[in-house]
Motif scaffolding. Structure first.
Motif, PDB file in Angstrom:
ATOM      1  N   TRP A   1      -6.677  -6.277   1.466  1.00  0.00           N
ATOM      2  CA  TRP A   1      -5.549  -5.812   2.274  1.00  0.00           C
ATOM      3  C   TRP A   1      -5.921  -4.596   3.130  1.00  0.00           C
ATOM      4  O   TRP A   1      -5.194  -4.216   4.033  1.00  0.00           O
ATOM      5  CB  TRP A   1      -4.387  -5.349   1.383  1.00  0.00           C
ATOM      6  CG  TRP A   1      -3.767  -6.358   0.485  1.00  0.00           C
ATOM      7  CD1 TRP A   1      -4.270  -7.569   0.125  1.00  0.00           C
ATOM      8  CD2 TRP A   1      -2.497  -6.229  -0.184  1.00  0.00           C
ATOM      9  NE1 TRP A   1      -3.403  -8.200  -0.726  1.00  0.00           N
ATOM     10  CE2 TRP A   1      -2.309  -7.411  -0.934  1.00  0.00           C
ATOM     11  CE3 TRP A   1      -1.520  -5.231  -0.219  1.00  0.00           C
ATOM     12  CZ2 TRP A   1      -1.169  -7.609  -1.711  1.00  0.00           C
ATOM     13  CZ3 TRP A   1      -0.395  -5.435  -0.996  1.00  0.00           C
ATOM     14  CH2 TRP A   1      -0.223  -6.617  -1.742  1.00  0.00           C
ATOM     15  N   ARG A   2      -7.049  -3.978   2.780  1.00  0.00           N
ATOM     16  CA  ARG A   2      -7.358  -2.633   3.255  1.00  0.00           C
ATOM     17  C   ARG A   2      -7.745  -2.592   4.731  1.00  0.00           C
ATOM     18  O   ARG A   2      -8.513  -3.414   5.207  1.00  0.00           O
ATOM     19  CB  ARG A   2      -8.522  -2.107   2.403  1.00  0.00           C
ATOM     20  CG  ARG A   2      -8.689  -0.634   2.313  1.00  0.00           C
ATOM     21  CD  ARG A   2      -9.661  -0.262   1.193  1.00  0.00           C
ATOM     22  NE  ARG A   2     -10.901  -0.998   1.251  1.00  0.00           N
ATOM     23  CZ  ARG A   2     -11.368  -1.764   0.269  1.00  0.00           C
ATOM     24  NH1 ARG A   2     -10.708  -1.871  -0.870  1.00  0.00           N
ATOM     25  NH2 ARG A   2     -12.502  -2.417   0.409  1.00  0.00           N
TER      26      ARG A   2
ATOM     27  N   ALA B   1       0.871  -1.182   0.000  1.00  0.00           N
ATOM     28  CA  ALA B   1       0.000   0.000   0.000  1.00  0.00           C
ATOM     29  C   ALA B   1       0.906   1.228   0.000  1.00  0.00           C
ATOM     30  O   ALA B   1       1.845   1.312   0.782  1.00  0.00           O
ATOM     31  CB  ALA B   1      -0.902  -0.019   1.223  1.00  0.00           C
TER      32      ALA B   1
ATOM     33  N   CYS C   1      -4.136   2.876   0.991  1.00  0.00           N
ATOM     34  CA  CYS C   1      -2.889   3.542   1.389  1.00  0.00           C
ATOM     35  C   CYS C   1      -3.135   4.957   1.885  1.00  0.00           C
ATOM     36  O   CYS C   1      -2.420   5.457   2.752  1.00  0.00           O
ATOM     37  CB  CYS C   1      -1.882   3.557   0.243  1.00  0.00           C
ATOM     38  SG  CYS C   1      -2.332   4.579  -1.185  1.00  0.00           S
TER      39      CYS C   1
ATOM     40  N   THR D   1      -6.882  -7.212  -4.456  1.00  0.00           N
ATOM     41  CA  THR D   1      -6.094  -6.753  -3.310  1.00  0.00           C
ATOM     42  C   THR D   1      -6.909  -5.909  -2.326  1.00  0.00           C
ATOM     43  O   THR D   1      -6.359  -5.429  -1.331  1.00  0.00           O
ATOM     44  CB  THR D   1      -4.874  -5.935  -3.790  1.00  0.00           C
ATOM     45  OG1 THR D   1      -5.341  -4.921  -4.701  1.00  0.00           O
ATOM     46  CG2 THR D   1      -3.867  -6.811  -4.505  1.00  0.00           C
TER      47      THR D   1
ATOM     48  N   LYS E   1      -6.004  -0.580  -1.828  1.00  0.00           N
ATOM     49  CA  LYS E   1      -5.335  -1.144  -0.647  1.00  0.00           C
ATOM     50  C   LYS E   1      -5.462  -0.218   0.554  1.00  0.00           C
ATOM     51  O   LYS E   1      -4.951  -0.530   1.642  1.00  0.00           O
ATOM     52  CB  LYS E   1      -3.866  -1.417  -0.956  1.00  0.00           C
ATOM     53  CG  LYS E   1      -3.655  -2.536  -1.978  1.00  0.00           C
ATOM     54  CD  LYS E   1      -2.197  -2.605  -2.449  1.00  0.00           C
ATOM     55  CE  LYS E   1      -2.051  -3.640  -3.563  1.00  0.00           C
ATOM     56  NZ  LYS E   1      -0.820  -3.441  -4.354  1.00  0.00           N
TER      57      LYS E   1
ATOM     58  N   ASP F   1      -2.413   1.773  -7.230  1.00  0.00           N
ATOM     59  CA  ASP F   1      -3.137   0.562  -7.591  1.00  0.00           C
ATOM     60  C   ASP F   1      -4.173   0.794  -8.679  1.00  0.00           C
ATOM     61  O   ASP F   1      -5.067  -0.037  -8.875  1.00  0.00           O
ATOM     62  CB  ASP F   1      -3.752  -0.047  -6.335  1.00  0.00           C
ATOM     63  CG  ASP F   1      -2.653  -0.527  -5.405  1.00  0.00           C
ATOM     64  OD1 ASP F   1      -2.002  -1.523  -5.754  1.00  0.00           O
ATOM     65  OD2 ASP F   1      -2.386   0.139  -4.376  1.00  0.00           O
TER      66      ASP F   1
END
Lengths: 397, 290, 86
Positions: free
Chosen positions: C22-23, B12, C67, C19, C65, C46
């Motif tokens: 993943w968060r 991330a 970020c 993905t 994700k 992403d």
């Protein structure tokens, strides 16, 4: 059917063969005794004699073979040549080439490895690359080295194979000798060797990814498939030799060749230029009633296990001659591998190995004769020494 | 537009993914990309998947420039070159450490390739070990601070200067924190014949130890403190410099990252920071940033 | 799946790998504050912020994700990171 003989240097014969095979990208770095090959190719380029080809002067052997990775993936027919330290420097890339199934062809002008530094011939350089997934073919003379180049491309680029190939020729002994050679004819070679048309290429019109990483869930299958390619190459190497014979009228054996082997009690195994010397010694020994013959191993990778099993079965003793040594085992590669392919069979023939000609030490006929005499003793009284140097200078140690 | 497909395994906030996207947007679809081993390669191509929409090849860690040479030569030999751009992009380790010889060879030969170094200042893929691009006094797993050390003992290798010294027609430094500028430079680089070089500063959330949302912010601080000078060099001459009005003190950049945290707690840290400030001051003077 | 020779792979196939799981934080979009500058879309590592025809954006939660770069860089605070409820 055959063309006219010209007296040329072995390196020229090979460089000329490369030219006639219509390469698209050549990349090489100079190293003795390979230099004359790449010099001749450079001259062909300078004279505009190789159409649709780029020659790249790189800063190392590592980059020489690396450029060919990119070029081959684009769909180019590619060529390099090296030896010794240069080949060892390529080591990491060699695995990469075979794993990516790129059919690069490379001449190895076989030379000893350092230290001590030594520029003369033996087979330690290419034998040390045996597990890199490259096919390895060994030539007996300049004519065979040249012709083998075309054969190598044909096998390497076969869609069932797609593996790189080394054409090994003894440094200086073959690369620098002047001999009458029939240079490859363009028309016949075009008939023999089709254009390179790989299934996957790097092309913006059809974007593909080359060189992905494989985790434990797929890696094994990649390795398995490389071995399958090697297995399939056994037959293709034989076919390539047969078809070459049909078109050019020249034949040197397929995976192996034999000389006076049919009724031989003593069967010598060797690769490369020493084969010529051995044939001379056999001729002489035969006149004296010694039943000795020769198996010339042309393909060291893939190793011709079945062909060897078939050819040895009536012999009384097998003798391997190796211009290389596996330190710590005290054997050359032919010795180890010939022995290993006889195990788990009903063949029970003693095998003895001789190490000789390392670092360019001359191999006189009397050494071969001495080896034959030792083989006779094995027939009489069994194996006492499995593997030893045939040309050690005892006074120096 | 050929950005990276989503679903790649980058962290991330990954700087490599951003850099790759900017490069891909700048070069368009008619391109072949060469990638040395590293984070970008690993995270985008777990077999049988690929995040790349353009033809792409990875061979090894140290040979991307040589592979690019081969790709370009083969396109020419086969009469397929057209306008296809051949672009290598790799990390700092694959470029200026282990890949140094190959890139030097390609640039000396004048091959028509563009090389983009995505510089996140350490070996991130293997767990944040020091590279030749790691800055002075940064903490990495192989240059940790201790009683005898403030971290990495050497300043960054000046790779753009080395590439310019090869006679490259175009060398530019940039940063993923300035995407439009980065895309303009990459576009310019691929439009110039011969070997062109882009060195993109790329803050790594994992290796530099900052929050995943701060990737762009940290990169801007590097520029605003003059620790990362951004300029263009054409035929050896610096032709364009991004001015930094009233440069911020380097502390602003350092304190935002875990890799420099020790400088604010260790005895003698002030002096260590002063040495970093001196690097920024040298950049201001040398590149005429003010 | 059958292994391709040499491991050649088709493009864009990581899309099979969602993905979004993943968060920890997810972007909350305040459309009323958005000035349609497109920065969030450009920066997203992403490729999960998509500009629509009207230049407003939508988030692809299959891949985001979390970020938070989009929120951090938004010049108008039109994106806010909120805890993902799973």
């Amino acid at each position: 059917m055959t063309g006219k003989m010209t007296v040329v240097e072995g390196s020229y014969a090979v460089a000329h063969a490369v030219k006639i095979c219509r390469p698209n990208v050549i990349s090489a770095y100079p190293i003795t005794p390979q230099t004359h090959i790449v010099e001749d190719l450079s001259q062909f380029m300078a004279d505009g004699e190789i159409p649709n080809c780029e020659y790249i002067n790189v800063e190392s052997e590592f980059s020489a073979i690396s450029t060919l990775v990119g070029a081959s993936a684009v769909g180019a027919r590619t060529y390099s040549s090296t030896t010794s330290q240069g080949l060892e420097l390529m080591h990491e890339v060699l695995f990469n080439v075979s794993g990516m199934r790129l059919p690069i062809v490379m001449t190895v002008a076989n030379r000893a490895v350092s230290a001590p530094i030594n520029i003369w011939n033996d087979h330690q350089d290419s034998i040390s690359q045996r597990d890199t997934g490259w096919m390895q073919l060994y030539a007996e003379d300049p004519q065979e080295a040249a012709d083998m180049t075309a054969q190598a491309y044909r096998v390497a680029e076969d869609k069932d194979i797609m593996l790189p190939a080394m054409v090994c020729m003894d440094g200086f002994i073959l690369s620098h000798v002047y001999e009458p050679v029939i240079l490859l004819e363009q028309e016949l070679t075009d008939e023999y060797l089709p254009g390179f048309e790989p299934e996957h290429i790097l092309d913006p019109a059809k974007p593909k990814t080359f060189g992905a990483f494989a985790d434990p869930s797929t890696y094994t299958e990649f390795r398995y498939l490389q071995q399958k390619g090697m297995d399939a190459a056994l037959e293709k190497i034989e076919n390539a030799a047969d078809d070459f014979n049909k078109i050019f009228g020249r034949y040197y054996g397929g995976l192996i060749d034999t000389y006076e082997a049919e009724d031989a009690e003593i069967l010598l195994f060797a690769m490369g230029s020493v084969v010529g010397t051995i044939k001379d010694v056999i001729d002489r020994a035969r006149t004296e009633g010694v039943k000795v013959g020769l198996v010339k191993v042309r393909a060291f990778r893939p190793f011709p296990v079945e062909a060897i099993r078939k050819v040895v079965k009536d012999a009384s003793v097998i003798v391997t001659l190796d211009k290389n040594i596996s330190l710590g085992l005290n054997e050359g590669a032919l010795c180890t591998e010939v022995k290993s392919c006889l195990y788990n069979t009903d063949i029970n023939i003693p095998v003895i190995g001789f190490l000789l000609g390392h670092g360019g030490r001359d191999i006189p006929r009397r050494n071969i004769r001495m080896i034959i005499d030792k083989a006779k003793q094995v027939i009489r009284s069994g194996v006492t020494i499995e593997s030893e140097y045939a040309d050690l200078r005892g006074e120096l140690i | 537009m050929s950005r990276l497909a989503p679903g790649h395994r980058g962290c991330a906030g990954c700087c490599d993914a951003m850099a790759a996207n900017f490069v891909l947007e700048a070069i368009g679809d008619d391109a072949i990309v060469i990638n040395p081993t590293g984070c970008l390669e690993v995270m985008t191509t777990p077999y049988p998947e690929s995040a790349w929409e353009v033809p792409w090849i990875h061979s090894l860690f140290e040979n991307a420039a040589a592979v690019a040479t081969g790709v370009e030569a083969a396109l020419r030999a086969l009469g397929r070159k057209g306008d296809t751009k051949v672009v290598a992009m790799g990390g700092d380790g694959g470029t200026l450490d282990i890949g140094m010889q190959a890139i030097s060879g390609a640039f000396e030969r004048g091959d028509d390739i563009t090389y983009v170094c995505i510089d996140n200042e350490a070996y991130m893929n293997t767990g944040v070990q020091r590279s030749g691009a790691t800055p002075f006094n940064a903490s990495t797993t192989t240059s940790p601070p201790g009683s005898q050390s403030f971290g990495n003992p050497r300043p960054k290798k000046n790779m753009p200067a080395i590439m310019a010294a090869h006679g490259s027609p175009y060398v530019a430094t940039t940063s993923i924190s300035y995407p439009k500028e980065m895309m303009r430079k990459v576009k310019k680089a691929v439009g110039i014949e011969g070997p062109t070089y882009i060195h993109a500063h790329a803050p790594c959330t994992t290796g530099w130890r900052f929050d995943t949302s701060k990737t762009v912010e940290i990169g801007k601080l590097a520029v605003e403190t003059a620790l990362w000078p951004m300029y263009e060099q054409e035929e050896g001459e610096i032709t364009k410099v991004r001015k930094v009005k009233q440069p911020k003190p380097v502390e602003d950049y350092l304190k935002a990252q875990g890799r420099f945290k020790h400088l604010f707690t260790m005895e003698g840290g002030d002096e260590a920071i002063a040495k970093i400030q001196a690097i920024a001051d040298w950049n201001i003077k040398h590149y005429g940033l003010e | 799946m059958k292994i391709t020779i040499g491991g050649v792979v088709e493009p864009g196939t990581t899309r099979a790998n969602k993905t979004g799981g993943w968060r920890n934080f997810k972007p909350l979009y305040h459309k009323d504050k958005c000035i349609k500058c497109g920065l969030c879309s450009m920066l997203c590592p992403d490729s999960s912020v998509h500009e629509q025809e009207d230049k407003y954006v939508i988030f692809d939660f299959d891949f985001c994700k979390g970020c938070g770069i989009c929120a951090n860089e938004c010049p108008k605070d039109a994106i806010e990171m909120v805890l993902e409820e799973k």
